[in-house]
Design a protein around this motif. Structure first.
Motif, PDB file in Angstrom:
ATOM      1  N   SER A 130     -12.137 -14.128 -15.667  1.00  0.00           N
ATOM      2  CA  SER A 130     -13.100 -14.175 -14.582  1.00  0.00           C
ATOM      3  C   SER A 130     -14.428 -13.662 -15.119  1.00  0.00           C
ATOM      4  O   SER A 130     -14.509 -12.536 -15.591  1.00  0.00           O
ATOM      5  N   LEU A 141     -17.638 -16.655 -11.345  1.00  0.00           N
ATOM      6  CA  LEU A 141     -18.001 -16.190 -10.010  1.00  0.00           C
ATOM      7  C   LEU A 141     -19.150 -17.071  -9.517  1.00  0.00           C
ATOM      8  O   LEU A 141     -20.033 -17.432 -10.285  1.00  0.00           O
ATOM      9  N   ARG A 195     -15.131 -15.074  -6.129  1.00  0.00           N
ATOM     10  CA  ARG A 195     -14.146 -15.834  -6.888  1.00  0.00           C
ATOM     11  C   ARG A 195     -13.560 -16.909  -5.977  1.00  0.00           C
ATOM     12  O   ARG A 195     -13.308 -16.657  -4.800  1.00  0.00           O
ATOM     13  N   ASN A 231     -10.294 -18.772  -5.425  1.00  0.00           N
ATOM     14  CA  ASN A 231      -8.896 -18.703  -5.849  1.00  0.00           C
ATOM     15  C   ASN A 231      -8.057 -19.758  -5.148  1.00  0.00           C
ATOM     16  O   ASN A 231      -8.384 -20.200  -4.048  1.00  0.00           O
TER      17      ASN A 231
END
Ligand SMILES: [Zn+2]
Length: 501
Positions: free
Chosen positions: A95, A147, A216, A218
């Motif tokens: 990440s 991000l 983020r 996901n």
């Protein structure tokens, strides 16, 4: 390479390579955070930050633990610095905070000077991506490694508390962000929950536009979930940036053209008795002249005629199942009457109408549903525009009717007072009641429509895109890092594909 303040002789962040570490950069610290120690999460082992240059290009920088004593105090979030002699490392991990192939690392020779040349460097540095792009990640079942910054109008909020066997309570807030037809779910934990509450609390005038910066995307339980990263994610509510103004205009235009808008259609219904009874409530009857000169706030009855619709603001408002509009978010939207926190996002049009009697004129704001009873609405013309609205009220323009207004602000003539419409009626029984008391004294008159045709914010605006895509962002930084066969100039020129603030 010399770096003269005020001149554009500093290096572009896009041109950062591992082979080149003599660059001088003028950058704003968009965000800085402490990185927890992997083995001892209660300890910190370094400080990381995202830097942005005047072109809007971003890169992560890290102060390693052994140099925290030298640099930690020197670097304040939001400020602009001139930084040189940085080491360059590959930017990788599961990440990462920026799309850049590289990141900076402070070393013992790094020089940091505060810089006054800050007006040219973006304050927010948003690279907004739209709902389409967020939802696309679901097809790939991917937890996106970069991000990103997302944007949308809040349409559903839920505060959660999860209780764990060890007595720990974890609070979170989940909400939906909407872009026109599409929406995605977001989730924030920890200190971000309070940040969110405090920022949304200060909003009025409809559902806010929320920007989540550095979040983020996901893939969770078969769906896409945008998740905040504690200490890294920044929340902005209705930020005043050019992208946001364009995003908002786009939504207003979308709402105005939406065939589903039915706000005035209830006009065919008979007025309810309860609405007529409001006129018997002994509110003081005043002339417009008295309303404007007397500083007293409160609810008053006025006999006046409508002259014009001077402004129309279509937007989404949070409404309860009892149709009450929530005017404030107090930790959660809450209706005391229904003891309910659930709300629907309903499209409404806030109208500003000009009314007058023989003593003066005033501007009154009203939601479309309060005025709907007076409208004659053409069901085939559902689009929200000033022509359709003017036509809907044409039959009562200039007619002497009864108004109940709430005065919410008193100001001298050059500032003006604020009035919200509570009720309006042209019903025979209501008119007769006031005529009988000698309080129906304003004559009707013929009014001509003035040429204020573009009263909706979106009607005039030529819309530029307000969002970019993750593919564009990946390409921008990738082609700068590996320019072979691609446009070589892109790395050294401003290189930004989209207008920035
Ligand atoms: Zn309610």
């Amino acid at each position: 390479m010399a770096c003269i303040e005020g001149k554009s002789s500093c290096d572009n962040i896009l041109s950062v390579r591992s082979s080149k570490n003599d660059g001088i950069y003028e950058v704003r610290v968009l965000k800085r955070w402490r990185v927890p120690d992997f083995f001892k999460p209660e300890m910190f082992d370094s400080v990381a930050m995202v830097l942005i240059d005047k072109h809007g290009h971003k890169i992560e920088a890290v102060i390693p633990e052994n140099l925290l004593c030298v640099f930690d105090e020197k670097i304040v979030e939001g400020r602009v610095y001139r930084i040189s002699s940085l080491s360059v490392k590959l930017n990788f991990g599961h990440s990462v905070s920026t799309f850049h192939r590289y990141k900076f690392e402070f070393n013992k020779n790094t020089k940091v000077e505060p810089c006054s040349n800050c007006a040219v460097i973006p304050t927010y540095g948003l690279s907004l991506i739209g709902a389409d792009d967020v939802l696309k990640k679901k097809e790939k079942k991917e937890c996106y490694k970069y991000l990103v910054d997302v944007v949308g109008v809040i349409t559903k909020v839920q505060h959660n508390k999860d209780f764990y066997p060890d007595g720990k309570v974890i609070r979170s807030v989940t909400f939906k962000l909407n872009n026109e037809r599409k929406s995605f779910c977001c989730e924030l934990y920890g200190s971000l929950v309070d940040d969110f509450k405090n920022l949304v609390k200060s909003c009025s005038n409809g559902l806010p536009i929320v920007v989540l910066q550095f979040v983020r995307i996901n893939y969770v339980q078969g769906g896409t979930l945008v998740q905040g990263v504690e200490n890294v994610t920044k929340i902005h509510v209705n930020p005043a940036t050019d992208e946001l103004l364009r995003f908002k205009s786009g939504l207003v235009l979308y709402l105005s053209r939406s065939a589903n808008y039915g706000g005035l259609l209830r006009s065919s219904l008979e007025p309810r008795l309860s609405e007529m009874l409001d006129f018997l409530k002994d509110y003081p009857v005043k002339t417009i002249g008295e309303l404007k000169s007397d500083p007293e706030l409160g609810t008053f009855i006025v006999n006046a005629r409508m002259l014009d619709i001077v402004k129309m603001d279509p937007w989404w408002y949070p409404i309860c199942k009892c149709n009450k509009i929530f005017d404030k978010y107090i930790g959660a939207f809450h209706c005391t009457k229904c003891n309910a926190a659930d709300f629907k996002a309903a499209p409404k049009v806030k109208l500003t109408v000009e009314v007058e009697d023989e003593t003066g004129y005033a501007l009154v704001t009203s939601f479309d549903h309060v005025m709907a009873k007076l409208a004659v609405y053409d069901t085939s013309a559902r689009e929200i525009n000033s022509d359709n609205f003017y036509r809907a009220f044409a039959a009562i323009m200039g007619k002497s009717i009864m108004w109940i207004v709430k005065k919410t602000f008193h100001g001298p003539d050059f500032v003006g007072c604020s009035f919200d419409l509570v009720r309006v009626s042209n019903h025979k029984a209501v008119i007769e009641y006031f005529r009988g008391k000698g309080l129906y004294t304003t004559p009707s008159k013929i009014v001509r429509r003035r040429l204020l045709s573009n009263v909706i914010a979106g009607e005039l605006n030529e819309l530029l895109p307000s969002t970019t895509t993750t593919s564009d962002l990946e390409d921008l930084y990738l082609s700068a890092a590996y320019p072979i066969g691609l446009d070589n100039d892109r790395a050294s020129s401003s290189g930004s594909k989209r207008p920035r603030e």
